[in-house]
Enzyme design. Structure first.
Site, PDB file in Angstrom:
ATOM      1  N   GLU A 241       0.832  -1.206   0.000  1.00 51.19           N
ATOM      2  CA  GLU A 241       0.000   0.000   0.000  1.00 51.19           C
ATOM      3  C   GLU A 241       0.866   1.254   0.000  1.00 51.19           C
ATOM      4  OE1 GLU A 241      -2.968  -0.147   3.055  1.00 51.19           O
ATOM      5  OE2 GLU A 241      -4.092  -1.751   2.048  1.00 51.19           O
ATOM      6  N   GLU A 242       1.954   1.217   0.756  1.00 51.29           N
ATOM      7  CA  GLU A 242       2.882   2.353   0.757  1.00 51.29           C
ATOM      8  C   GLU A 242       3.381   2.644  -0.656  1.00 51.29           C
ATOM      9  OE1 GLU A 242       7.418   3.366   2.309  1.00 51.29           O
ATOM     10  OE2 GLU A 242       6.216   1.890   3.395  1.00 51.29           O
ATOM     11  N   ARG A 243       3.702   1.592  -1.398  1.00 52.80           N
ATOM     12  CA  ARG A 243       4.251   1.783  -2.741  1.00 52.80           C
ATOM     13  C   ARG A 243       3.197   2.307  -3.706  1.00 52.80           C
ATOM     14  NH1 ARG A 243       7.761  -3.759  -1.897  1.00 52.80           N
ATOM     15  NH2 ARG A 243       9.403  -2.731  -0.687  1.00 52.80           N
ATOM     16  N   ALA A 246       2.760   5.962  -2.878  1.00 48.63           N
ATOM     17  CA  ALA A 246       3.885   6.759  -3.368  1.00 48.63           C
ATOM     18  C   ALA A 246       3.804   6.965  -4.874  1.00 48.63           C
ATOM     19  CB  ALA A 246       5.205   6.085  -2.995  1.00 48.63           C
TER      20      ALA A 246
END
Length: 386
Positions: A241-243, A246
């Site tokens: 999810e972070e990627r 981003a």
């Protein structure tokens, strides 16, 4: 992906927030090296922007992840990368595991106020010797009575100097590196926690980033997220999810800088005509816009698969790799068209040049993304796959 009227309404709300509550103040915050994070987060919490896909029982909106990416894309239109990064840490790096695996008591104590914008969260994973190599962390959390006693240090920790709590990854046993790690919520004011001076970074200047030291820090074992030994797995889940966050955030930032540069080249006259009338220049804009659109499509495809419950490790890694490299390409190309103005510190292209460079480092470096892509495809010979 088909966006609904609800997506559009959320996009308008976020864009207005960026234009009215962030961009007018960002030059001052960049100069100061920090922004009033609690004030900004409280305003976001009041708008429901910090809990888009968090459970309704914890004050979130309970929407699927596509709504979160709409907000992330619009935050990319901020006049710097640092403030959106701090927000992304709150929503997509420090709280997803807590929301999924934390006990009701732990969520009530830490997640609920984070969603309301009353608490600032920070993710404490990286160490001096262990950035992308998460398995190599050395910080320990050892049981003593009903507590964990934590010792070690964390490096490059965003929001750290203004945080109310950390989502900490630590070794809780002497088992193998992928099964000896656990996630623990650590209040920032706990005795034994200290900080370095703010780190002097190339970009993301408006976020506070520091090294965090844990010296016999004692927290209750009930602050464990989920079960012991599952921390590495939880962090890998958070990474996806972070990627995606981003990537789509980078899309918003690149689109804005490209448009700002187009506007400038329409006004800037060289040799008797607007700069944009040169075929090379407007062809280059067409190339960049195409690349950004392709990245957006790839990211949204990963999001669709994520919502459907599929493993998006490969797709998210591809998008992350492309986002980091494309950000550098867009920043460099656009900066060139501003000429001498592009070499100025407060130019939007130079801002992207500095802030966007983190995209190929944080959240897993390009080389890590390449390794993942190779392992999950047929690129490597069979005997080299592990």
């Amino acid at each position: 992906m088909k966006f609904t009227a609800e997506h559009d309404a959320l996009r308008r709300t976020t864009r207005q927030f960026v234009e009215n509550e962030l961009n007018p103040f960002i030059p001052e915050w960049e100069e100061a090296g920090r922004f009033p994070i609690h004030d900004v987060f409280k305003k976001m919490g009041n708008l429901g922007l910090l809990g888009i896909c968090k459970p309704e029982e914890n004050g979130g909106l309970g929407l699927d992840y596509s709504y979160n990416l709409v907000v992330a894309e619009e935050l990319g239109r901020a006049a710097c990368g640092g403030v959106p990064l701090a927000i992304g840490v709150q929503t997509d790096m420090a709280t997803p595991a807590l929301a999924r695996f934390g006990s009701k008591e732990l969520r009530d104590e830490f997640l609920n106020p984070a969603i309301r914008g009353e608490y600032v969260a920070s993710i404490a994973v990286s160490e001096v010797h262990a950035g992308s190599d998460v398995a190599a962390i050395k910080t320990t959390a050892k049981k003593d009575g009903d507590d964990y006693v934590i010792n070690g240090s964390k490096m490059w920790i965003t929001n750290s100097l203004q945080a109310d709590f950390f989502c900490l990854l630590a070794n809780t046993s002497d088992d193998k590196p992928h099964v000896n790690k656990s996630m623990i919520i650590v209040p920032a004011k706990t005795a034994g926690i200290s900080f370095s001076e703010p780190l002097n970074k190339l970009g993301m200047r408006s976020t506070t980033t520091a090294q965090v030291y844990f010296d016999n820090v004692r927290v209750p074992q009930r602050n464990l997220v989920g079960v012991e030994g599952m921390g590495f797995m939880m962090q890998m889940m958070q990474f996806q999810e972070e990627r995606m966050w981003a990537c789509i955030n980078a899309v918003g930032g690149m689109e804005k800088v490209i448009q700002q540069t187009i506007d400038y080249t329409r006004e800037r006259t060289t040799f008797g005509q607007p700069l944009i009338h040169n075929q090379y220049v407007h062809f280059r804009f067409a190339e960049l816009m195409t690349e950004v659109a392709a990245l957006k499509a790839l990211t949204l495809q990963a999001c669709e698969q994520h919502i459907a419950g599929e493993d998006v490790t490969l797709m998210a890694s591809m998008a992350k790799l492309k986002a980091g490299r494309l950000s550098r390409e867009v920043a460099d190309s656009c900066l060139q068209y501003w000429g001498g103005n592009g070499f100025m510190w407060d130019n939007p292209a130079s801002q992207l040049f500095r802030d966007g460079r983190l995209g190929s480092i944080g959240g897993g470096a390009d080389e890590i993304m390449l390794g993942i892509i190779c392992k999950l495809t047929d690129i490597l010979p069979k005997k080299q796959k592990k």
